[in-house]
Design a protein around this motif. Sequence first.
Motif, PDB file in Angstrom:
ATOM      1  N   LEU A   1      40.810  62.347  70.621  1.00  0.00           N
ATOM      2  CA  LEU A   1      42.217  62.077  70.305  1.00  0.00           C
ATOM      3  C   LEU A   1      42.688  60.769  70.914  1.00  0.00           C
ATOM      4  O   LEU A   1      43.555  60.096  70.368  1.00  0.00           O
ATOM      5  CB  LEU A   1      43.104  63.212  70.815  1.00  0.00           C
ATOM      6  CG  LEU A   1      42.828  64.606  70.269  1.00  0.00           C
ATOM      7  CD1 LEU A   1      43.690  65.627  70.995  1.00  0.00           C
ATOM      8  CD2 LEU A   1      43.060  64.646  68.772  1.00  0.00           C
TER       9      LEU A   1
ATOM     10  N   ASP B   1      40.386  67.353  71.371  1.00  0.00           N
ATOM     11  CA  ASP B   1      41.000  68.589  70.903  1.00  0.00           C
ATOM     12  C   ASP B   1      40.040  69.753  71.143  1.00  0.00           C
ATOM     13  O   ASP B   1      38.951  69.566  71.711  1.00  0.00           O
ATOM     14  CB  ASP B   1      41.434  68.475  69.433  1.00  0.00           C
ATOM     15  CG  ASP B   1      40.280  68.313  68.456  1.00  0.00           C
ATOM     16  OD1 ASP B   1      39.097  68.532  68.834  1.00  0.00           O
ATOM     17  OD2 ASP B   1      40.549  67.972  67.294  1.00  0.00           O
TER      18      ASP B   1
ATOM     19  N   PRO C   1      44.992  67.384  75.472  1.00  0.00           N
ATOM     20  CA  PRO C   1      46.184  66.539  75.354  1.00  0.00           C
ATOM     21  C   PRO C   1      47.348  66.972  76.246  1.00  0.00           C
ATOM     22  O   PRO C   1      48.224  66.170  76.554  1.00  0.00           O
ATOM     23  CB  PRO C   1      46.555  66.634  73.884  1.00  0.00           C
ATOM     24  CG  PRO C   1      45.889  67.859  73.378  1.00  0.00           C
ATOM     25  CD  PRO C   1      44.678  68.069  74.227  1.00  0.00           C
TER      26      PRO C   1
ATOM     27  N   SER D   1      45.684  56.158  71.643  1.00  0.00           N
ATOM     28  CA  SER D   1      45.052  56.891  70.545  1.00  0.00           C
ATOM     29  C   SER D   1      44.313  55.992  69.568  1.00  0.00           C
ATOM     30  O   SER D   1      43.420  56.450  68.868  1.00  0.00           O
ATOM     31  CB  SER D   1      46.084  57.746  69.806  1.00  0.00           C
ATOM     32  OG  SER D   1      47.147  56.953  69.351  1.00  0.00           O
TER      33      SER D   1
ATOM     34  N   LYS E   1      48.704  63.326  76.680  1.00  0.00           N
ATOM     35  CA  LYS E   1      49.137  62.721  75.414  1.00  0.00           C
ATOM     36  C   LYS E   1      50.241  61.685  75.609  1.00  0.00           C
ATOM     37  O   LYS E   1      50.440  60.840  74.747  1.00  0.00           O
ATOM     38  CB  LYS E   1      49.556  63.792  74.409  1.00  0.00           C
ATOM     39  CG  LYS E   1      50.759  64.595  74.801  1.00  0.00           C
ATOM     40  CD  LYS E   1      51.012  65.691  73.790  1.00  0.00           C
ATOM     41  CE  LYS E   1      52.114  66.614  74.277  1.00  0.00           C
ATOM     42  NZ  LYS E   1      52.227  67.787  73.421  1.00  0.00           N
TER      43      LYS E   1
END
Length: 155
Positions: free
Chosen positions: A45, A39, A16, A95, A90
């Motif tokens: 994720l 992860d 991320p 997501s 991220k």
Amino acid sequence: MKVSTIMHTDLATVGPNETLIGLLCSMRGKASRLLYVIDAAGRLLGVISSYDLLKVLTPFYLDSNMARAMGEDENFAARILEENKGTVAKDIMVSRCVTLFEDAHFVEAEVLFTEKGVNALPVLANDGRLLGEVDRGAMVAELICLFGRICPELR
């Protein structure tokens, strides 16, 4: 037939906090147009598509006339990378993505492709770990094999 028997497993995966440069490097040489953000345990994720990357790399104010006038401006590329050096996976990833579990029937993949307007789906283990990806090319290849058993022209 389960999707686990037709999925691709050579995927581009990143953490991320991977930087934009790292994302681009991870995507280089991969057949898939998707980057999978996982992860430390390998659980999915989020997903970053080529389109998501291009949105970051192409300024919102740029239109086709401006792009045409730019020519081969390497300064533009350097400026874009500099402006986005703090961007990490991220920040870009989606997501809430559509997924399949490894024991799903392969026809479910085609139904999801159509319903959700996607061309590839991540395949997960029951614990959420990313195992592979199934795409429309894999579906067609599987159907050719399946139909080849009953149709001599396809053998």
